[in-house]
Design a protein around this motif. Structure first.
Motif, PDB file in Angstrom:
ATOM      1  N   MET A   1       0.844  -1.197   0.000  1.00  0.00           N
ATOM      2  CA  MET A   1       0.000   0.000   0.000  1.00  0.00           C
ATOM      3  C   MET A   1       0.884   1.254   0.000  1.00  0.00           C
ATOM      4  O   MET A   1       1.762   1.383   0.854  1.00  0.00           O
ATOM      5  CB  MET A   1      -0.899  -0.009   1.241  1.00  0.00           C
ATOM      6  CG  MET A   1      -1.746   1.242   1.426  1.00  0.00           C
ATOM      7  SD  MET A   1      -3.089   1.400   0.234  1.00  0.00           S
ATOM      8  CE  MET A   1      -4.164   0.055   0.758  1.00  0.00           C
ATOM      9  N   PRO A   2       0.677   2.170  -0.948  1.00  0.00           N
ATOM     10  CA  PRO A   2       1.455   3.414  -0.952  1.00  0.00           C
ATOM     11  C   PRO A   2       1.216   4.208   0.336  1.00  0.00           C
ATOM     12  O   PRO A   2       0.151   4.116   0.956  1.00  0.00           O
ATOM     13  CB  PRO A   2       0.907   4.169  -2.167  1.00  0.00           C
ATOM     14  CG  PRO A   2       0.246   3.116  -3.009  1.00  0.00           C
ATOM     15  CD  PRO A   2      -0.261   2.090  -2.063  1.00  0.00           C
ATOM     16  N   THR A   3       2.208   4.995   0.716  1.00  0.00           N
ATOM     17  CA  THR A   3       2.091   5.781   1.944  1.00  0.00           C
ATOM     18  C   THR A   3       2.360   7.265   1.665  1.00  0.00           C
ATOM     19  O   THR A   3       3.116   7.614   0.761  1.00  0.00           O
ATOM     20  CB  THR A   3       3.086   5.300   3.014  1.00  0.00           C
ATOM     21  OG1 THR A   3       4.423   5.445   2.519  1.00  0.00           O
ATOM     22  CG2 THR A   3       2.829   3.851   3.381  1.00  0.00           C
ATOM     23  N   ASP A  31      -4.754   7.210  -6.062  1.00  0.00           N
ATOM     24  CA  ASP A  31      -4.572   6.013  -5.242  1.00  0.00           C
ATOM     25  C   ASP A  31      -5.186   6.163  -3.860  1.00  0.00           C
ATOM     26  O   ASP A  31      -5.250   7.266  -3.291  1.00  0.00           O
ATOM     27  CB  ASP A  31      -3.080   5.713  -5.058  1.00  0.00           C
ATOM     28  CG  ASP A  31      -2.490   4.960  -6.236  1.00  0.00           C
ATOM     29  OD1 ASP A  31      -3.257   4.572  -7.145  1.00  0.00           O
ATOM     30  OD2 ASP A  31      -1.258   4.765  -6.253  1.00  0.00           O
ATOM     31  N   LEU A  32      -5.613   5.036  -3.302  1.00  0.00           N
ATOM     32  CA  LEU A  32      -5.899   4.928  -1.880  1.00  0.00           C
ATOM     33  C   LEU A  32      -4.571   4.697  -1.178  1.00  0.00           C
ATOM     34  O   LEU A  32      -3.825   3.781  -1.530  1.00  0.00           O
ATOM     35  CB  LEU A  32      -6.853   3.764  -1.612  1.00  0.00           C
ATOM     36  CG  LEU A  32      -7.151   3.440  -0.142  1.00  0.00           C
ATOM     37  CD1 LEU A  32      -7.871   4.599   0.537  1.00  0.00           C
ATOM     38  CD2 LEU A  32      -7.987   2.160  -0.039  1.00  0.00           C
ATOM     39  N   VAL A  33      -4.242   5.542  -0.197  1.00  0.00           N
ATOM     40  CA  VAL A  33      -2.930   5.476   0.453  1.00  0.00           C
ATOM     41  C   VAL A  33      -3.086   5.389   1.966  1.00  0.00           C
ATOM     42  O   VAL A  33      -4.106   5.809   2.537  1.00  0.00           O
ATOM     43  CB  VAL A  33      -2.074   6.716   0.117  1.00  0.00           C
ATOM     44  CG1 VAL A  33      -1.796   6.797  -1.381  1.00  0.00           C
ATOM     45  CG2 VAL A  33      -2.729   7.993   0.616  1.00  0.00           C
ATOM     46  N   GLU A  34      -2.057   4.830   2.606  1.00  0.00           N
ATOM     47  CA  GLU A  34      -1.980   4.859   4.061  1.00  0.00           C
ATOM     48  C   GLU A  34      -1.342   6.190   4.466  1.00  0.00           C
ATOM     49  O   GLU A  34      -0.324   6.598   3.907  1.00  0.00           O
ATOM     50  CB  GLU A  34      -1.151   3.699   4.595  1.00  0.00           C
ATOM     51  CG  GLU A  34      -1.091   3.674   6.120  1.00  0.00           C
ATOM     52  CD  GLU A  34      -0.275   2.514   6.668  1.00  0.00           C
ATOM     53  OE1 GLU A  34      -0.296   2.311   7.893  1.00  0.00           O
ATOM     54  OE2 GLU A  34       0.383   1.818   5.861  1.00  0.00           O
ATOM     55  N   VAL A  35      -1.927   6.866   5.441  1.00  0.00           N
ATOM     56  CA  VAL A  35      -1.435   8.159   5.895  1.00  0.00           C
ATOM     57  C   VAL A  35      -0.629   7.948   7.180  1.00  0.00           C
ATOM     58  O   VAL A  35      -1.105   7.299   8.127  1.00  0.00           O
ATOM     59  CB  VAL A  35      -2.592   9.145   6.142  1.00  0.00           C
ATOM     60  CG1 VAL A  35      -2.045  10.510   6.573  1.00  0.00           C
ATOM     61  CG2 VAL A  35      -3.453   9.293   4.886  1.00  0.00           C
ATOM     62  N   PHE A  43      -1.694   6.844  10.773  1.00  0.00           N
ATOM     63  CA  PHE A  43      -2.587   7.936  11.162  1.00  0.00           C
ATOM     64  C   PHE A  43      -3.970   7.799  10.543  1.00  0.00           C
ATOM     65  O   PHE A  43      -4.965   8.214  11.122  1.00  0.00           O
ATOM     66  CB  PHE A  43      -1.965   9.271  10.726  1.00  0.00           C
ATOM     67  CG  PHE A  43      -2.752  10.478  11.141  1.00  0.00           C
ATOM     68  CD1 PHE A  43      -2.744  10.909  12.459  1.00  0.00           C
ATOM     69  CD2 PHE A  43      -3.510  11.185  10.214  1.00  0.00           C
ATOM     70  CE1 PHE A  43      -3.471  12.019  12.851  1.00  0.00           C
ATOM     71  CE2 PHE A  43      -4.237  12.306  10.588  1.00  0.00           C
ATOM     72  CZ  PHE A  43      -4.220  12.724  11.920  1.00  0.00           C
ATOM     73  N   GLY A  44      -4.029   7.200   9.335  1.00  0.00           N
ATOM     74  CA  GLY A  44      -5.316   7.046   8.677  1.00  0.00           C
ATOM     75  C   GLY A  44      -5.155   6.595   7.249  1.00  0.00           C
ATOM     76  O   GLY A  44      -4.099   6.099   6.846  1.00  0.00           O
ATOM     77  N   TRP A  45      -6.228   6.792   6.471  1.00  0.00           N
ATOM     78  CA  TRP A  45      -6.255   6.350   5.086  1.00  0.00           C
ATOM     79  C   TRP A  45      -6.975   7.404   4.255  1.00  0.00           C
ATOM     80  O   TRP A  45      -7.899   8.065   4.730  1.00  0.00           O
ATOM     81  CB  TRP A  45      -6.970   5.000   4.974  1.00  0.00           C
ATOM     82  CG  TRP A  45      -6.355   3.966   5.860  1.00  0.00           C
ATOM     83  CD1 TRP A  45      -6.566   3.800   7.210  1.00  0.00           C
ATOM     84  CD2 TRP A  45      -5.387   2.993   5.497  1.00  0.00           C
ATOM     85  NE1 TRP A  45      -5.790   2.795   7.700  1.00  0.00           N
ATOM     86  CE2 TRP A  45      -5.051   2.259   6.663  1.00  0.00           C
ATOM     87  CE3 TRP A  45      -4.763   2.647   4.290  1.00  0.00           C
ATOM     88  CZ2 TRP A  45      -4.148   1.227   6.663  1.00  0.00           C
ATOM     89  CZ3 TRP A  45      -3.854   1.610   4.283  1.00  0.00           C
ATOM     90  CH2 TRP A  45      -3.560   0.915   5.467  1.00  0.00           C
ATOM     91  N   GLY A  46      -6.536   7.564   3.001  1.00  0.00           N
ATOM     92  CA  GLY A  46      -7.180   8.580   2.189  1.00  0.00           C
ATOM     93  C   GLY A  46      -6.836   8.470   0.716  1.00  0.00           C
ATOM     94  O   GLY A  46      -6.075   7.595   0.297  1.00  0.00           O
ATOM     95  N   PHE A  47      -7.411   9.384  -0.065  1.00  0.00           N
ATOM     96  CA  PHE A  47      -7.140   9.472  -1.497  1.00  0.00           C
ATOM     97  C   PHE A  47      -6.036  10.496  -1.737  1.00  0.00           C
ATOM     98  O   PHE A  47      -6.030  11.572  -1.145  1.00  0.00           O
ATOM     99  CB  PHE A  47      -8.390   9.904  -2.259  1.00  0.00           C
ATOM    100  CG  PHE A  47      -9.447   8.836  -2.344  1.00  0.00           C
ATOM    101  CD1 PHE A  47      -9.111   7.510  -2.529  1.00  0.00           C
ATOM    102  CD2 PHE A  47     -10.791   9.173  -2.263  1.00  0.00           C
ATOM    103  CE1 PHE A  47     -10.086   6.528  -2.628  1.00  0.00           C
ATOM    104  CE2 PHE A  47     -11.775   8.212  -2.351  1.00  0.00           C
ATOM    105  CZ  PHE A  47     -11.421   6.881  -2.537  1.00  0.00           C
TER     106      PHE A  47
END
Length: 384
Positions: A1-3, A31-35, A43-47
């Protein structure tokens, strides 16, 4: 998963470029990325879209992983809220189905018009997922057609493809819908946003309950919904004004459909109201529902427009008459808007007896960490 890492803690869903730290090389636009926080912790997840003015839209906070099914569940939850909890299908076939970030679907606004969903797309991430989101939306809301709209200027910023989406009904021109027993025609070729402003549905019904036998002025009438409601409720003389000639054409069509007698005027609301004030004209009820004037936190020109429209509109209210003032600017909160309205009125040596403060209906939920999602503010008052 990209960050993607952020430099500062913020639970606001919109993360500005200056708040973005490093991001992995495999993180691509949409992309959906890990924050990660600045220490590298989850910290979270987002676009993510590094080319956008708003490169990160956080949809979930915490360290629990999410995948694409998260958004399909978000669609199901949005439908349950509106159809099972609020039973909106029982009173109207026209309502907000998806309200962007507030429904955990950044970049997607969807209004239900009978068997049709009108979609407004504002992020590349949302566009890329329409192949799976549109069928899920149809299943959740009982629709079978979709009309996809992307603002051309936003398309360039977000790098959204300009070709029509294959699941969009592009030949669509007009549809008729019913709201609280009143019929409206939506013109997708000429209308703004998704085609019809569902957010004022409850306010239109409330407005209609106050105008029987009264003279009504509808400033910035758009497609005439408030005026049509007033006519159906037994208002006396109704005058509706808008600068947009296409909007006036739609408003006249809606009046004809409902056998409503309304005097429509194609004019700039500011100059027209100024002239009416100089001529001493006044109405029992005045509604001011202008377009979004404030587009940023430091937009003082837009705030000045709110001052001017409320100054001019309130002068046209008979003593003891009703004044309804609206704002759809998310960057102006309810406290600032009320101050803008009252200051404009006080400068005219008049006072307001405020008896209600409302906003959009239950189909427009807001996020506690996203105050801008409460964009619609309506102040109800008598002018003393």
């Amino acid at each position: 998963m990209p960050t993607v890492s952020i430099k500062t803690y913020s639970f606001h869903p919109s993360i500005w470029p200056k708040m973005i730290g490093e991001y992995s090389q495999d993180a691509k636009a949409g992309d959906l990325v890990e924050v990660l926080d600045k220490e590298g912790n989850p910290f979270g997840w987002g676009f993510f879209n590094p080319k956008s003015n708003m490169p990160l839209r956080v949809v979930s906070h915490g360290d629990e992983p999410i995948d694409e099914d998260f958004f399909l569940r978000a669609i199901e939850n949005a439908a349950k809220l509106r159809r099972s909890l609020f039973h909106l299908d029982e009173e109207t076939d026209t309502y907000r189905a998806i309200h962007g970030d507030a429904d955990q679907l950044p970049g997607l606004v969807a209004d239900k018009f009978g068997d049709l969903l009108s979609l407004e797309i504002t992020t590349l991430a949302a566009w890329r997922r329409l192949d799976s989101w549109i069928p899920a939306l149809h299943e959740a809301f009982g629709t079978n057609r979709a009309h996809v709209r992307v603002d051309p200027a936003l398309s360039r910023v977000e790098r959204i493809p300009t070709d029509p989406h294959p699941l969009s009904t592009e030949s669509l021109r007009k549809v008729k819908v019913r709201e609280n027993g009143i019929t409206f025609e939506i013109d997708f070729a000429e209308g703004h946003k998704t085609g019809f402003f569902c957010d004022q549905r409850d306010n239109r019904r409330r407005f209609a309950s106050l105008v029987e036998g009264k003279s009504v002025l509808d400033l910035c009438c758009y497609s005439g919904a408030f005026s049509v409601y007033a006519a159906k409720a037994g208002a006396g003389e109704i005058t509706a004004v808008d600068l947009d000639e296409k909007a006036i054409t739609m408003a006249k069509r809606n009046a004809n459909i409902n056998d409503a007698r309304i005097k429509f005027t194609h004019a700039d609301a500011f100059s027209w109201a100024r002239t009416m004030g100089e001529n001493g004209r006044q109405w029992d009820v005045v509604l001011a529902d202008p377009p979004k004037f404030v587009t940023g936190r430091d937009d003082e020109r837009g705030r000045g427009k709110y001052n001017d429209i409320n100054k001019l509109a309130s002068q046209l209210v008979k003593p003891g008459g009703l004044f309804v003032s609206c704002s759809c600017s998310g960057q102006v909160n309810e406290f600032e808007f009320e101050k803008l309205v009252t200051t404009a009125v006080h400068k005219q040596q008049r006072r307001l007896q405020i008896f209600n403060r409302t906003g959009a209906g239950t189909d427009h939920p807001t996020l506690s960490n996203y105050p801008e999602s409460r964009y619609l503010k309506v102040i109800w008052s008598r002018v003393l």
